[in-house]
Write an enzyme that holds these catalytic residues in place. Sequence first.
Site, short mmCIF file in Angstrom:
data_model
loop_
_atom_site.label_atom_id
_atom_site.label_comp_id
_atom_site.label_asym_id
_atom_site.label_seq_id
_atom_site.Cartn_x
_atom_site.Cartn_y
_atom_site.Cartn_z
CD GLU D 61 5.00 1.43 0.03
OE1 GLU D 61 5.10 1.60 -1.19
OE2 GLU D 61 4.12 0.70 0.54
CG HIS D 130 4.78 -9.34 4.12
ND1 HIS D 130 4.84 -9.75 2.81
CD2 HIS D 130 3.84 -8.36 4.16
CE1 HIS D 130 3.97 -9.07 2.09
NE2 HIS D 130 3.36 -8.21 2.88
C1 LIG Z 1 4.93 -2.17 -1.46
C2 LIG Z 1 3.84 -2.63 -0.54
N1 LIG Z 1 3.17 -1.73 0.22
C3 LIG Z 1 2.20 -2.13 1.06
C4 LIG Z 1 1.88 -3.47 1.18
C5 LIG Z 1 0.81 -3.93 2.18
N2 LIG Z 1 -0.39 -4.30 1.41
C6 LIG Z 1 -0.58 -5.56 0.98
S1 LIG Z 1 -1.92 -5.65 -0.03
C7 LIG Z 1 -2.26 -4.00 0.17
C8 LIG Z 1 -3.42 -3.39 -0.55
C9 LIG Z 1 -3.23 -3.56 -2.03
O1 LIG Z 1 -4.32 -2.98 -2.68
P1 LIG Z 1 -4.62 -3.35 -4.18
O2 LIG Z 1 -3.40 -3.13 -5.00
O3 LIG Z 1 -5.86 -2.63 -4.57
O4 LIG Z 1 -4.87 -4.92 -4.16
P2 LIG Z 1 -6.03 -5.69 -3.36
O5 LIG Z 1 -5.49 -6.02 -2.00
O6 LIG Z 1 -7.21 -4.79 -3.31
O7 LIG Z 1 -6.29 -6.93 -4.15
C10 LIG Z 1 -1.33 -3.39 0.98
C11 LIG Z 1 -1.32 -1.95 1.36
C12 LIG Z 1 2.61 -4.38 0.38
N3 LIG Z 1 2.37 -5.71 0.45
N4 LIG Z 1 3.56 -3.94 -0.47
#
Ligand SMILES: Cc1ncc(C[n+]2csc(CCOP(=O)(O)OP(=O)(O)O)c2C)c(N)n1
Lengths: 321, 321, 327, 327
Positions: D61, D130
């Site tokens: 971000e 959220h």
């Molecule tokens: C700081 C932040 N940015 C964006 C999000 C929205 N978000 C939640 S899970 C996710 C994907 C995360 O990917 P990863 O770290 O690979 O974990 P996975 O969901 O694949 O287990 C996103 C973009 C968030 N919760 N927190």
Amino acid sequence: MKTVPPTTERLISMLHTMLLIRAFEEKADELFALGRVHGTMHLSLGQEAVATGVCAALRPDDYILSTHRGHGHCLAKGADAGLMMAEFLGKETGYCRGRGGSMHIADVSGGNLGANGIVAGGLPIATGVGLSIQVRETGQVCVAFFGDGAANEGAFHESVNLASIWRLPVVFVCENNQYAMSMPVRKSMRIERISERAAAYGIPGLTVDGTDVLAVYEATEAAVALARSGGGPTLLECATYRYKGHSKSDRQRYRTRDEVEAWRRRDPIAQLRARLIAGGVVTDGAAAMEAETRSAIDDALRFAEESPEPDPASLLDGVYA
Amino acid sequence: MKTVPPTTERLISMLHTMLLIRAFEEKADELFALGRVHGTMHLSLGQEAVATGVCAALRPDDYILSTHRGHGHCLAKGADAGLMMAEFLGKETGYCRGRGGSMHIADVSGGNLGANGIVAGGLPIATGVGLSIQVRETGQVCVAFFGDGAANEGAFHESVNLASIWRLPVVFVCENNQYAMSMPVRKSMRIERISERAAAYGIPGLTVDGTDVLAVYEATEAAVALARSGGGPTLLECATYRYKGHSKSDRQRYRTRDEVEAWRRRDPIAQLRARLIAGGVVTDGAAAMEAETRSAIDDALRFAEESPEPDPASLLDGVYA
Amino acid sequence: MTRQISYAEAIREGLREEMRADDRVVLLGEDIGVYGGAFGVTDGLLDEFGDRRVRDTPISEAAITGCAIGGAITGLRPVVEIQFMDFITLCMEQLVLQAAKIRYMFGGTAAVPMVVRTPGGSGTGAAAQHSESLEAWFAHVPGLKVVVPSTPADAKGLLVSAIRDDNPVIFIEHKLLYRTKGPVPDAPTAIPLGVADVKREGADVTVVATGVMVPRALAAAGTLAGEGISAEVIDPRTLRPLDTETLVASVRKTGRVVIVYEAVKTLGIGAEISARVAESDAFSHLTAPIIRLGGAECPIPYNRALERAAVPQEEDILAAVRRVMAA
Amino acid sequence: MTRQISYAEAIREGLREEMRADDRVVLLGEDIGVYGGAFGVTDGLLDEFGDRRVRDTPISEAAITGCAIGGAITGLRPVVEIQFMDFITLCMEQLVLQAAKIRYMFGGTAAVPMVVRTPGGSGTGAAAQHSESLEAWFAHVPGLKVVVPSTPADAKGLLVSAIRDDNPVIFIEHKLLYRTKGPVPDAPTAIPLGVADVKREGADVTVVATGVMVPRALAAAGTLAGEGISAEVIDPRTLRPLDTETLVASVRKTGRVVIVYEAVKTLGIGAEISARVAESDAFSHLTAPIIRLGGAECPIPYNRALERAAVPQEEDILAAVRRVMAA
Ligand SMILES: Cc1ncc(C[n+]2csc(CCOP(=O)(O)OP(=O)(O)O)c2C)c(N)n1
Ligand SMILES: Cc1ncc(C[n+]2csc(CCOP(=O)(O)OP(=O)(O)O)c2C)c(N)n1
Ligand SMILES: [Mg+2]
Ligand SMILES: [Mg+2]
């Protein structure tokens, strides 16, 4: 790093843990489909071997920091499925009195310092848990789970570096399930393996097959031993895959059915089960064990359903100590 | 990476630039000692070869993002010493109408998008400059200067990764002057060279002697050529040293006089001067050139001193476009 | 018994006494060790307590903050120094989404006893990125406590309470106050959080001031006394929780109020104080509009004269009070 | 001519029209491409404009925000999507110390034309991390503009103005409003920033509401009309700059004001609105205390009933208005 092969008892208990996680999440999925769940949730179906193999290598008094996809971590660390299910349904009897829900389940007394709604949000906190262990000299270890997407957050960089220079007893476990929501890991970083990033901090890094619970267990066992002995952190990448969409709103346009099928053929539970059957350790194909875990989840759900909702008058409870 | 040796004219102009930077900062130091400067400042005395060698490899329309220790970058990119000195003294005629001061001098039309008071604060911005160059297809390049301490900020990690995956025309130049305020680089990261971090992003990384302006120039020349041709970013570490304290309040308890002396013996200006004398390129030991730069700074100071203060009634000018 | 010591020394004393009394207290921050802190506050603490408890950190504000959180939920009582308040903008996720919410999200099963010390404010020529006054952001966040001391005694007494508090506390110091001296008790004395202090009693107008505005308000009150205007000067000292009752009681008595703060006027703490007065029973006692004196709606400029013009000065307070008295 | 389309569709239309009209407009954000955005707002834009202008980013971000800044000062007009407003806590340094201050620090020699779109608010069971409503933080920052649309037409018209504006604009959408439909003009119509909108005229009491509270206030106003209470409902639409004159003029007319917002009550936008009314000439027209209805002083809980209890609902607005009418 030295590795110690798991005992048969451990193998059996790992199969049990994986079956329990799967039963919990399939039930969660079902409840969601029935519209009985408020909010969203993130399922780790397909990733059971990571949570299970990692936590099997920990002491009861060790800590973990979990993620938004944390049901498996929580159960593998020994949480009570009933209290989890109650939290999942927002009941007063849940781990967080219904305040947290799926994304914030924490079992503090059990060493699970919480799921986290913020990607990489638990990593800085993990350094502090490591600091606390180091200052209090308790010989504990802290595991910080995070995803492939989290490895691109600044918090990952700052946290691993801090743990490295202070040799904190933290094991950074990256669950690389190939995608961050819709972003394929190959598009979000120009390296083959996330574990290559360990070199930027002068710490050991390795990648293991995250669908092979033994590989995960042995790699964690070694990393934990290093951390406990004052050797500092390790970056352990576990290659895995999530079977379901990222969350409930996911149309999965970013991947193919074939890809999902290919990974399902490497199912972590099927792998361990086959191995135990081959070794004659389980006879009935673990059918009894599977039935037992499913009924345990049914009991958990019953407990949750029979539990009371929080009293709206208690809205402000726990804002301050 | 291919490198092109600099012409004699370029060598002479680099010596001139380094002398000008030194004259500017020695004057700034003197003014500060006389209590004529409001606020604080960060001097780059000893680091002249980095700003000079890097900017000599750039086109006039290329961009740089500078740091809190940015006087050298600004002059090397071609800024007017008078407008800089006026800004340094908070005058209306300064580059920023006296609103910015030493830590925020920007020469936007000259391609210097500003010094920055925030460590690593310019790195995310550099990715956007790279994106803009890529989208507008102008063939420009953006250099982002930062220090060894900045390499531990999350912004460094996120920015280099973003530039890498999009192959942005950005050259990340790390001025490793061995300390972040009082923190020695060897204590703030467990690696030998900061350039090792390039591997975490799949981009080229190298370390050069930041007291050798030719080495800096040639390495930058190659990195800029790569960036311009669509090859993406490079992490270029320049090993250097700051002669003065971090800022004015620094008692320098964290380093020894001997260490400072050892680095002073490798003075970047003395090195290039000796080389040019040996090559018969300069005859009088560049005494005339040195005198010329000093009088240029005297003129700059005169201009600044004769310039008006901002009108307090203009306090709110420029908050919004 | 009391002695005259500086605001910086008082903070250092508070840190030292709490570290001697409780070995769970550890310090984290950039250049707080050998350097002694950018403003010298932690000078000497590394020598006394060693580098196990006094930790010089890399420049990684988010990680430092999270490190304090992790320590706090597992048995430490960390005190973080963020070198300039401006840099706390890098800690917002950890402070607001983690530290402030953990206890609530976890149903009360965890506590986060930590303090973030940071110097705010302008007046030193540090320009727009080293002069922020962001206390209002934190006062908007349930789960955090926010302390803004204006005297050496308050600084020490409130810091001691902040360190002993089981919640995350943002402790905002002021660069211009570090060298100011004042009486501080010899004996350790904790000043409770959430209690405003009447710095000067008065009958005609209530002047609410925070941080560096407190000495300016007191100076103005002295001048006004000469004009026959009796100003009551109140320092809330803690912005969250805010001691509304003490403020409202004073306004009930005086019927007039001027709120003085350094932060940008719009949505600075004065907005909340004004709103609390306006929704309280003191509303019916008001004989003049509620006046706020806040910072100008611009970043802090470098030039000395502009910088001075950007925040309330004694003469501005005098003018404002005369205005409400005339209303 | 107008059609009924949803708030999300209206935003998408605004983005599409501006991207067609000006190729300097580029989109940056997580999952805004193939996925179409977490709330589907950017669905289809990747197909139309390609991945040079619609950029799926890693989860970074701070870098994304800085990337927009760098683009803005060198000729682009970036529009960033921060997937949930909560995550903007990771962008504060870039937004507040860089984007908001660059023009001023540089003496007016640069401009930063960028928009940060982000969904705020609770009501979806997304819990404490959220569901943030942080608009007041940004309204406290000179150099930024802050927009909070409550209808599809406002969302489109204000977004178009935000993209054309030469300053950094924080554009706050609401999760619960994405699916709400309303009339939107066929022809591109920009709505100027900084102008409040009287959503319903009335004579007895002024109800100022923002975001998702606007439909709740309008519903309450309907009910109150049946009780013979004529409520005027005003939506500021832009919080910085804030159209004080429209609000004050209404209070001058009605003599009573209730301010309704979802953010935490303390230091939410209602504090500033209350303070501006109290320091204005409308003060003398007030016949009752200024009432604020804001969010509870706690993080947003997961449980549905608790979540509902944490922010103002229609019945709370009804009760508050009846209270001021009785005063
Ligand atoms: C700081 C932040 N940015 C964006 C999000 C929205 N978000 C939640 S899970 C996710 C994907 C995360 O990917 P990863 O770290 O690979 O974990 P996975 O969901 O694949 O287990 C996103 C973009 C968030 N919760 N927190
Ligand atoms: C985010 C942030 N943290 C801390 C500071 C205070 N500070 C200013 S310069 C500096 C040291 C920076 O070290 P380095 O990056 O190596 O640059 P150098 O000063 O050595 O040129 C620090 C800690 C700051 N300005 N910004
Ligand atoms: Mg993933
Ligand atoms: Mg350095």
